[in-house]
Design a protein around this motif. Sequence first.
Motif, PDB file in Angstrom:
ATOM      1  N   MET A   1       0.845  -1.188   0.000  1.00 38.90           N
ATOM      2  CA  MET A   1       0.000   0.000   0.000  1.00 38.90           C
ATOM      3  C   MET A   1       0.878   1.235   0.000  1.00 38.90           C
ATOM      4  SD  MET A   1      -2.766   1.244   2.859  1.00 38.90           S
ATOM      5  CE  MET A   1      -3.502   2.867   2.764  1.00 38.90           C
ATOM      6  N   GLN A   2       0.541   2.229  -0.824  1.00 42.63           N
ATOM      7  CA  GLN A   2       1.303   3.455  -0.887  1.00 42.63           C
ATOM      8  C   GLN A   2       0.425   4.645  -0.519  1.00 42.63           C
ATOM      9  OE1 GLN A   2       1.108   1.346  -3.516  1.00 42.63           O
ATOM     10  NE2 GLN A   2      -0.325   2.319  -4.926  1.00 42.63           N
ATOM     11  N   PHE A   3       1.039   5.713  -0.030  1.00 47.59           N
ATOM     12  CA  PHE A   3       0.276   6.880   0.374  1.00 47.59           C
ATOM     13  C   PHE A   3       1.203   8.083   0.462  1.00 47.59           C
ATOM     14  CE2 PHE A   3       1.921   4.782   4.115  1.00 47.59           C
ATOM     15  CZ  PHE A   3       2.393   5.817   4.923  1.00 47.59           C
ATOM     16  N   THR A   4       0.603   9.270   0.487  1.00 49.30           N
ATOM     17  CA  THR A   4       1.373  10.491   0.664  1.00 49.30           C
ATOM     18  C   THR A   4       1.192  10.975   2.101  1.00 49.30           C
ATOM     19  OG1 THR A   4      -0.441  11.960   0.031  1.00 49.30           O
ATOM     20  CG2 THR A   4       0.974  11.106  -1.745  1.00 49.30           C
ATOM     21  N   ALA A   5       2.057  11.908   2.509  1.00 50.04           N
ATOM     22  CA  ALA A   5       1.935  12.467   3.859  1.00 50.04           C
ATOM     23  C   ALA A   5       0.597  13.179   4.025  1.00 50.04           C
ATOM     24  CB  ALA A   5       3.094  13.426   4.113  1.00 50.04           C
ATOM     25  N   GLU A   6       0.147  13.860   2.968  1.00 53.20           N
ATOM     26  CA  GLU A   6      -1.131  14.558   3.040  1.00 53.20           C
ATOM     27  C   GLU A   6      -2.285  13.577   3.208  1.00 53.20           C
ATOM     28  OE1 GLU A   6       1.164  14.980   0.802  1.00 53.20           O
ATOM     29  OE2 GLU A   6       1.843  17.051   1.049  1.00 53.20           O
ATOM     30  N   GLU A   7      -2.232  12.454   2.490  1.00 53.09           N
ATOM     31  CA  GLU A   7      -3.283  11.449   2.617  1.00 53.09           C
ATOM     32  C   GLU A   7      -3.301  10.855   4.018  1.00 53.09           C
ATOM     33  OE1 GLU A   7      -3.413   9.875  -2.029  1.00 53.09           O
ATOM     34  OE2 GLU A   7      -2.093   8.913  -0.559  1.00 53.09           O
ATOM     35  N   ALA A   8      -2.114  10.640   4.605  1.00 50.36           N
ATOM     36  CA  ALA A   8      -2.049  10.093   5.960  1.00 50.36           C
ATOM     37  C   ALA A   8      -2.652  11.064   6.968  1.00 50.36           C
ATOM     38  CB  ALA A   8      -0.597   9.793   6.322  1.00 50.36           C
ATOM     39  N   ALA A   9      -2.356  12.365   6.807  1.00 52.09           N
ATOM     40  CA  ALA A   9      -2.905  13.363   7.730  1.00 52.09           C
ATOM     41  C   ALA A   9      -4.425  13.394   7.654  1.00 52.09           C
ATOM     42  CB  ALA A   9      -2.314  14.736   7.413  1.00 52.09           C
ATOM     43  N   THR A  10      -4.955  13.337   6.439  1.00 52.29           N
ATOM     44  CA  THR A  10      -6.411  13.356   6.260  1.00 52.29           C
ATOM     45  C   THR A  10      -7.056  12.100   6.844  1.00 52.29           C
ATOM     46  OG1 THR A  10      -6.207  14.682   4.257  1.00 52.29           O
ATOM     47  CG2 THR A  10      -8.259  13.468   4.559  1.00 52.29           C
TER      48      THR A  10
ATOM     49  N   ALA B   1       7.271   0.548  -5.559  1.00 57.38           N
ATOM     50  CA  ALA B   1       8.010   1.776  -5.264  1.00 57.38           C
ATOM     51  C   ALA B   1       7.629   2.883  -6.238  1.00 57.38           C
ATOM     52  CB  ALA B   1       9.510   1.513  -5.323  1.00 57.38           C
ATOM     53  N   VAL B   2       7.503   2.555  -7.512  1.00 55.34           N
ATOM     54  CA  VAL B   2       7.120   3.557  -8.514  1.00 55.34           C
ATOM     55  C   VAL B   2       5.689   4.023  -8.267  1.00 55.34           C
ATOM     56  CG1 VAL B   2       6.739   3.994 -10.972  1.00 55.34           C
ATOM     57  CG2 VAL B   2       8.743   2.704 -10.230  1.00 55.34           C
ATOM     58  N   ALA B   3       4.806   3.092  -7.933  1.00 54.33           N
ATOM     59  CA  ALA B   3       3.421   3.463  -7.643  1.00 54.33           C
ATOM     60  C   ALA B   3       3.361   4.428  -6.467  1.00 54.33           C
ATOM     61  CB  ALA B   3       2.587   2.219  -7.352  1.00 54.33           C
ATOM     62  N   ALA B   4       4.183   4.183  -5.450  1.00 48.92           N
ATOM     63  CA  ALA B   4       4.201   5.062  -4.284  1.00 48.92           C
ATOM     64  C   ALA B   4       4.760   6.435  -4.632  1.00 48.92           C
ATOM     65  CB  ALA B   4       5.021   4.424  -3.163  1.00 48.92           C
ATOM     66  N   GLY B   5       5.742   6.465  -5.514  1.00 50.34           N
ATOM     67  CA  GLY B   5       6.390   7.725  -5.833  1.00 50.34           C
ATOM     68  C   GLY B   5       5.685   8.567  -6.866  1.00 50.34           C
ATOM     69  N   PHE B   6       4.949   7.920  -7.780  1.00 44.65           N
ATOM     70  CA  PHE B   6       4.416   8.665  -8.918  1.00 44.65           C
ATOM     71  C   PHE B   6       2.933   8.401  -9.202  1.00 44.65           C
ATOM     72  CE2 PHE B   6       9.009   8.252  -9.747  1.00 44.65           C
ATOM     73  CZ  PHE B   6       9.335   9.595  -9.807  1.00 44.65           C
ATOM     74  N   SER B   7       2.207   7.908  -8.224  1.00 45.82           N
ATOM     75  CA  SER B   7       0.797   7.601  -8.464  1.00 45.82           C
ATOM     76  C   SER B   7      -0.023   8.842  -8.801  1.00 45.82           C
ATOM     77  CB  SER B   7       0.190   6.907  -7.240  1.00 45.82           C
ATOM     78  OG  SER B   7       0.251   7.758  -6.100  1.00 45.82           O
TER      79      SER B   7
ATOM     80  N   THR C   1       0.725   0.599 -10.847  1.00 45.41           N
ATOM     81  CA  THR C   1       1.533   1.530 -11.622  1.00 45.41           C
ATOM     82  C   THR C   1       1.433   1.181 -13.102  1.00 45.41           C
ATOM     83  OG1 THR C   1       3.711   2.596 -11.728  1.00 45.41           O
ATOM     84  CG2 THR C   1       3.685   0.199 -11.579  1.00 45.41           C
ATOM     85  N   TYR C   2       1.988   2.041 -13.949  1.00 48.23           N
ATOM     86  CA  TYR C   2       1.969   1.804 -15.387  1.00 48.23           C
ATOM     87  C   TYR C   2       3.357   1.364 -15.838  1.00 48.23           C
ATOM     88  CZ  TYR C   2      -2.522   4.153 -15.291  1.00 48.23           C
ATOM     89  OH  TYR C   2      -3.821   4.487 -15.010  1.00 48.23           O
ATOM     90  N   VAL C   3       3.390   0.371 -16.698  1.00 46.97           N
ATOM     91  CA  VAL C   3       4.663  -0.193 -17.140  1.00 46.97           C
ATOM     92  C   VAL C   3       4.559  -0.566 -18.611  1.00 46.97           C
ATOM     93  CG1 VAL C   3       3.973  -2.493 -16.357  1.00 46.97           C
ATOM     94  CG2 VAL C   3       6.402  -1.974 -16.637  1.00 46.97           C
ATOM     95  N   SER C   4       5.665  -0.452 -19.344  1.00 48.64           N
ATOM     96  CA  SER C   4       5.674  -0.805 -20.760  1.00 48.64           C
ATOM     97  C   SER C   4       5.370  -2.285 -20.948  1.00 48.64           C
ATOM     98  CB  SER C   4       7.049  -0.512 -21.374  1.00 48.64           C
ATOM     99  OG  SER C   4       7.394   0.844 -21.261  1.00 48.64           O
ATOM    100  N   ASP C   5       4.510  -2.592 -21.917  1.00 44.74           N
ATOM    101  CA  ASP C   5       4.313  -3.993 -22.262  1.00 44.74           C
ATOM    102  C   ASP C   5       5.483  -4.454 -23.130  1.00 44.74           C
ATOM    103  OD1 ASP C   5       3.816  -3.066 -24.850  1.00 44.74           O
ATOM    104  OD2 ASP C   5       1.668  -3.506 -24.816  1.00 44.74           O
ATOM    105  N   LEU C   6       5.441  -5.692 -23.584  1.00 45.64           N
ATOM    106  CA  LEU C   6       6.583  -6.277 -24.283  1.00 45.64           C
ATOM    107  C   LEU C   6       6.963  -5.479 -25.525  1.00 45.64           C
ATOM    108  CD1 LEU C   6       8.613  -8.605 -24.684  1.00 45.64           C
ATOM    109  CD2 LEU C   6       6.813  -9.838 -25.921  1.00 45.64           C
TER     110      LEU C   6
END
Length: 245
Positions: free
Chosen positions: A1-10, A60-66, A129-134
């Motif tokens: 599970m990923q989240f931002t600091a703002e989401e955690a505060a809310t 990690a990418v989902a958490a950083g760039f969602s 997250t989004y990732v390139s297909d083959l």
Amino acid sequence: MQFTAEEAATRLSRSPTSTSNLLRRLLRDGLVDRVRRGCYAIRPLGALGTTVASEDVLLAVAAGFSQVPHRVAYRSALDRLDLLVHPSRSIQVALTRPTRSAALSGRPLTVVLEPESSLSVGAETRSGTYVSDLERALLDAAARPELVGGIAVLAEALAVASARVNVDRMKAYATRLGWAAALRRIGSLGDALELRGLAGKLRPLRVPMSDIDLEPGGGDASWRDAKWRVRWDQPPDQLANVVRA
């Protein structure tokens, strides 16, 4: 599970200061990982004490760039598809604008800028997250071989993936992206190295009017593919020996 600091505060109904103090304690105790400034991920049970990126790059990418358009791309996409001989240390993400972050969950981050119109071409959703297909991953590597480690890395990836490539999808992506040169490099490699599933299956988007280099910025041409008008800096049999080693 990923989240931002703002989401955690809310979610916790806490002030930003109180939330920041709580997150620092959770970080200290190894229960969460700060992926990049303001972005966090909960460490899964059994992975406490390790960074999220060391266990799951996509998480990690989902958490950083969602919150922004993105795509896991180039060498990282080839790695996810198990097409690399040597795993990728750096995380490569395509974005529409630069970011100040130089790392993601402790791993070096390389950002490749793309217009939003091309970012979603060949992107599939995995682990939030989004990732390139083959087909997109191979086209990316052919368009900018220097980002994946050179043409030998592309050739190795094509050799492993060739029987699984959907050539119609690859041509459709190349058309949408305007990447005629990338398709020519893949076609030349597929034909010259006689890769199953690719050899004789691709056609240029348009009749080539001039030569291009197989490896941009490479050495002097030692062989020329007349069909694709692609100059190789090494004979095909030499590259074939590397691919089959």
